[in-house]
Motif scaffolding. Structure first.
Motif, short mmCIF file in Angstrom:
data_model
loop_
_atom_site.label_atom_id
_atom_site.label_comp_id
_atom_site.label_asym_id
_atom_site.label_seq_id
_atom_site.Cartn_x
_atom_site.Cartn_y
_atom_site.Cartn_z
N ILE A 94 2.43 1.67 -3.41
CA ILE A 94 1.42 2.05 -4.40
C ILE A 94 1.02 3.50 -4.24
O ILE A 94 0.81 4.22 -5.21
CB ILE A 94 0.19 1.13 -4.26
CG1 ILE A 94 0.43 -0.13 -5.03
CG2 ILE A 94 -1.07 1.79 -4.76
CD1 ILE A 94 0.74 0.08 -6.47
N TRP A 95 0.96 3.92 -3.00
CA TRP A 95 0.62 5.31 -2.73
C TRP A 95 1.66 6.22 -3.39
O TRP A 95 1.35 7.22 -4.03
CB TRP A 95 0.57 5.53 -1.22
CG TRP A 95 0.35 6.94 -0.81
CD1 TRP A 95 -0.82 7.63 -0.89
CD2 TRP A 95 1.32 7.83 -0.28
NE1 TRP A 95 -0.65 8.90 -0.43
CE2 TRP A 95 0.66 9.06 -0.05
CE3 TRP A 95 2.67 7.72 0.03
CZ2 TRP A 95 1.32 10.16 0.48
CZ3 TRP A 95 3.31 8.81 0.56
CH2 TRP A 95 2.64 10.01 0.77
N ILE A 129 0.83 -1.20 0.00
CA ILE A 129 0.00 0.00 0.00
C ILE A 129 0.86 1.25 0.00
O ILE A 129 0.61 2.20 -0.75
CB ILE A 129 -0.94 -0.01 1.22
CG1 ILE A 129 -2.02 -1.08 1.03
CG2 ILE A 129 -1.59 1.35 1.42
CD1 ILE A 129 -2.93 -1.23 2.22
N LEU A 130 1.90 1.23 0.83
CA LEU A 130 2.75 2.42 0.90
C LEU A 130 3.43 2.69 -0.45
O LEU A 130 3.49 3.83 -0.91
CB LEU A 130 3.80 2.24 2.00
CG LEU A 130 3.25 2.27 3.42
CD1 LEU A 130 4.35 2.02 4.43
CD2 LEU A 130 2.58 3.60 3.70
#
Lengths: 674, 674
Positions: free
Chosen positions: B45-46, B42-43
């Motif tokens: 992708i952010w 997630i990090l």
């Protein structure tokens, strides 16, 4: 099928596959039963909410439906449809391992340990496969169902009233639960001794067992009462005291009970409580607390802006990983999750985008709702489907009396002590209400079902179940009458809308957060010239513990962990300059001027709000409310409940008249039979 | 601990408890590993989203992180830290039962069957407990992770373009997948025969195994491609074709593969495909379809107004119960959930309150996001932690060639046939794009890992894993270059905002639903006098299948199942009067006049929208677009991609100039490096 031809590999494989399929299908049917139960509950609750029925909460309803299905499963389904089969058994000299290999003519099959079963249960294994199937592994409660409930409780604690009453809440939760545990434990030991004399006890029941019962039954869960408080917008302080206590004492009860079990002497004969062990567990508890706090703070820093989906997913994962991390370290995951929730509500919440705050709230609201109703309907079911109930009338009656005494010795003496130090006294009626709201719920049940191997534990489980049923139905149902009997002031929606016609207050949101815009509107209407004066006054009146915490939090923690609050450069001494500017987020500088810190409401506008809820506890705030209120709102400085109630009633009426004479539009809810 | 004193019950119990605790701790650590993996994903992708990196999708990234952790688990952790222990084994004459009782000196322990393990695995049980632990039970994918993914896919299908291309989508999904399955199966049988000749095959590999492989590898999952389409607002028809096909062919592949397994002749020697069995499974498939449809429709009626929490909870429960009901009936839960999602999007969605539609969408979005990334990171992990990989170069190369040929024989011939009947032809470039977008993902993996007991299945699993990796990284990463190489028109956000400056279009929402308000705004700006004319024209041009369905749905199904649509009394013949008024909801009468049925957009305003996406396929719509458009928007009636692209470019430029000259405020996104 009973004795497949061992030589034909294909046939045998097919038989195993069929059996596995059958078992999978059975699992699906069982889960489906619970889902239909929940669906029924939701539909009925929807009807109740529309009709404003308040005597039965959704959890109580879930239990009733659970009971009904339990009766059907137990007596309705003919015994012939059960899956009659004695499982094969084999003997080993060694102790049980988690994995067992079974060698069937050269082919190996892997088995995993499910648990020990006693001789009575073997009989059940043979007889009633269906009933055993709807009985869940108790660890499901601790690893799947409780975490969202407890997390949601922690995450909902971001309330001005909570932080103002922090000292009292901690006293009730820690000291109070400990008192309750010891009182109940000792009383129950007396009951057990009596039973031995009468000859009602057929197996061992140690002193530690009694203490364990005291610990599990001390976890209060006034979900029913709080729901009604919410709906009626009852007093904010009372709400905070009850809610805070119930959330915290869950954590205390779980640690207490596990420390009683873990540190009981290994020799089976003594089974007395060990004080040093207790202090050890207090150490563990503090360890968990600080660990979770750090963990929660760490997640507060790791938030993403701009992409709500990612933010929400990360938020969810961080909460879950707190739970798992605590479990992996040998701590208690549920407790860690609670403090993680509180920290996240306090810090992370400020870092999230507006969309994400809504999303996370809604996500956990749904999870919490489903989990809670699932547990309660399972409780109903368990009364009939659990195989090893031991109903002992003496024990049950003794338990009911003990929890009453334990609760009384928790609330009244502690309230007296707290009132010595509190500016806002907890008055008699509030104390009675807290006494009354000592319901037992999900946590007590989950702790009781965790281990039902011995005779003593089975008796405890049955008793706990009955106590939960009784308190949820009787005390939960009696909340509304009790509130009016104790003269605890509630502000109904139509009433609120008369006073603040510019905003439509929704029915099912908690009082603080919902009323805030109304109050703001009102201040715009009235002109808030003297607010600054009121502010400083209220600030002085706040509890010292809270004031200390607030200053530290606002000046140091918030700027480091979130983008809100003043920049560190302005709060730290000048020689810390480089460090301060390094730790402060660039946004903090921008925010500094225009930012209205959401938590500043904690102190500032309390005066108005407490006045709004106008109950018997508002006296201490009278002066400042007067200062802040301005025109036409005379504060009632009297202590007595009924007098101030009348005064408020008069105020409301005059205000209503004033608004009507000005021709203001009045908004009424569609159905308001309050 | 290895040999506890069998006489001392307490000590033994303690040892078991310790072991259970250890096992629980290990489980927590394993889950934590996956959660940290997801967090990392997630990090990253952010970061990628902020930087507009498009060559790597989150699923591809999840796989990379999974691979890394897999390598660490496999090679990084020293062998000494493993839990070396040979599980005890016992022998029985009987075949394996689901429950086994173990008798250790009078105490009984219950064990549950986990599955058969072959002789190689017993070795692994001894050696590598850690690696075996991170390997999940494959049923977890089918019962927990796939349902939210598939449901979300179905629930997102409420798209005007989807229903317009329904015929083509069904053709690709049903006929195309069947073609692909048989082509791949037969080609792979050739490869297997070749391997036998070369001597590379060390165990049995039947024709049905090959067909099974054809079935599982035919499930496409172009999640990466679709994400990019979404972001770039690529052509709506192409999006619908790809998305619809991928969703539907998951269902087809799962039923195909299970029917190949279930109906294969019992005698181990023939293992040929049985045509009658296939038709039986088609019957089952249709049964599931209609069952799920009825189920979904039933939930559409059971929606609650006014309480979003209850609505959302009920919606969630109904979706889940569809899954469980199908499983309990012996159908395939995942397929049922897909059609339940489609039905709920079509009917239930109209009954939900506005707040609930948002809530349900967001809830399933988060669940889908987490489940999908979990599966992909697990795939990465499995490449190193799965114990029984069989890498066979010939088989792998053969498989790559086969899936290429299988996809080609699916897309090109069917497109040719479809184009004979379609008004909006699927042009060459679109066909190439569909060919290119044949990625394999979660479904293929889940089907492959479900059964890895035999040699053939293990080889298939390894190959499937490699195919997924390759297609997701290479084809997924190459989508953006491919789009521009094939001259497929994309409308970027900054471009859109130039044309419709009055609305800020968000970046990561799907094109149809997001653009709708923009187009409406635009029409207000332009005046839509000639719209009625355009409507009737577009209606005539719609596919006959769709028209038939639309009329039936709009006149009969929608009024019965939802509160939208015209009242039945006006659509049914007069002799059905009493029945009609009984079935129509009272709200339908009120809605009749002012209601703008959200699905009427399906036909009416297509012209404008297709024009908006201005690509090579818009020719058939040209006339009506012209009629609806009004001022300054000349339709480009040419077939060639590049010419129409240039024309649109010119249009955009002139429009931009016009707006700028009028002094309109232009809204630019913060970072737009498109």
């Amino acid at each position: 099928i009973e004795a497949p031809c061992a030589e034909d590999g294909g046939m045998e494989e097919l038989a195993t596959e069929k059996e596995a399929e059958e078992s999978h299908r059975q699992d699906s049917v069982n889960l489906l039963t619970f889902i239909l139960l929940l669906t029924l509950t939701i539909l009925t609750i929807w009807l109740f909410k529309r009709r404003r029925v308040r005597f039965l909460h959704e959890t109580g309803l879930a239990m009733i439906y659970g009971l009904l299905v339990g009766v059907i499963l137990r007596y309705g389904i003919p015994a012939t449809s059960y899956h009659h089969k004695t499982p094969p058994s084999c003997s080993l000299k060694e102790g049980p391992a988690s994995t067992l290999l079974l060698n069937v003519s050269g082919k190996f099959f892997e088995y995993t340990l499910k648990g020990e079963i006693n001789s009575r249960e073997i009989h059940n294994v043979e007889q009633n496969d269906m009933l055993r199937k709807v009985t869940f592994d108790p660890e499901v409660f601790f690893n799947i169902l409780l975490p969202p409930i407890i997390f949601h409780a922690g995450y909902s604690l971001k309330k001005r009233h909570f932080f103002r009453n922090l000292g009292s809440i901690i006293t009730y939760a820690f000291l109070g639960t400990a008192i309750s545990c010891f009182v109940i434990g000792n009383l129950m030991y007396g009951v057990v001794k009596l039973m031995q004399v009468v000859g009602q006890l057929t197996d061992k029941f140690y002193y530690t067992d009694c203490l364990f019962f005291g610990a599990i039954i001390s976890a209060t869960d006034p979900v029913t009462v709080l729901a009604i408080f919410n709906e009626l917008h009852a007093d904010g302080d009372l709400y905070a005291l009850l809610f805070g206590e119930s959330v915290m004492n869950d954590a205390v009860a779980i640690v207490l009970s596990s420390s009683i079990v873990a540190y009981q002497p290994a020799g089976a004969n003594t089974h007395m409580f060990d004080a040093s062990a207790f202090f050890k567990s207090v150490g563990v508890f503090l360890g968990i607390f600080s660990g979770s706090f750090v963990m929660g703070a760490a997640t507060g820093v790791v938030t993403l802006h701009c992409f709500p989906l990612l933010e929400t997913a990360l938020f969810f994962l961080m909460s879950w990983s707190t739970f798992l991390l605590a479990e992996a370290c040998g701590f208690t995951g549920v407790v860690a999750v609670l403090f993680c929730g509180i920290t996240q509500a306090h810090y992370t919440y400020n870092n999230l985008s507006e969309e994400s705050t809504k999303r996370t709230k809604q996500l956990f609201e749904v999870l919490h709702f489903l989990a809670e109703n699932f547990i309660f309907s399972y409780m109903g079911l368990a009364l009939f489907t659990f195989q090893n109930h031991i109903f002992s009338p003496i024990f049950i009656i003794g338990a009911f009396i003990s929890i009453f005494i334990g609760r009384a010795l928790n609330i009244y003496p502690l309230s007296f002590l707290l009132n010595l130090g509190r500016r806002h006294k907890i008055n008699q009626n509030f104390q009675h209400m807290m006494m009354f709201a000592g319901l037992r719920g999900a946590m007590a049940f989950a702790l009781a079902i965790r281990d039902t191997a011995t005779y003593a534990r089975q008796m405890m489980f049955t008793t706990t179940l009955l106590i939960v049923f009784f308190t949820v139905w009787v005390f939960g149902g009696g909340t509304t009458p009790m509130l009016s009997w104790l003269h605890i002031r509630v502000v109904t929606v139509s009433r609120l809308q008369l006073i603040f016609p510019f905003c439509v207050c929704r029915v099912d949101v908690d009082p603080d957060q919902d009323l805030q815009p109304c109050v703001d509107n009102f201040q715009v209407l009235q002109g808030d010239g003297s607010q600054a004066e009121g502010q400083s006054k209220t600030k002085q009146e706040s509890a010292w513990l809270f004031r200390l915490w607030y200053t530290f939090d606002h000046n140091y923690l918030k700027p480091i962990l979130t983008h809100s609050g003043p920049p560190l450069t302005s709060t730290l001494p000048s020689y810390c300059g480089p460090l301060a500017s390094c730790l402060t987020s660039p946004q903090a500088y921008e925010n500094h001027e225009q930012l209205r810190d959401p938590d500043s409401d904690l102190i500032h506008s309390d005066a108005d709000l407490t006045f709004m809820f106008g109950d018997t506890a508002i006296t201490a705030n009278g002066a400042s409310a007067n200062a802040a209120g301005g025109s036409g709102w005379s504060a009632n400085g009297k202590r007595s409940g009924s007098t101030s109630e009348e005064a408020l009633e008069r105020e409301l009426d005059s205000r209503e008249q004033e608004l009507l004479s000005r021709g203001t539009r009045l908004v009424f809810p569609i159905e308001d039979h309050v």
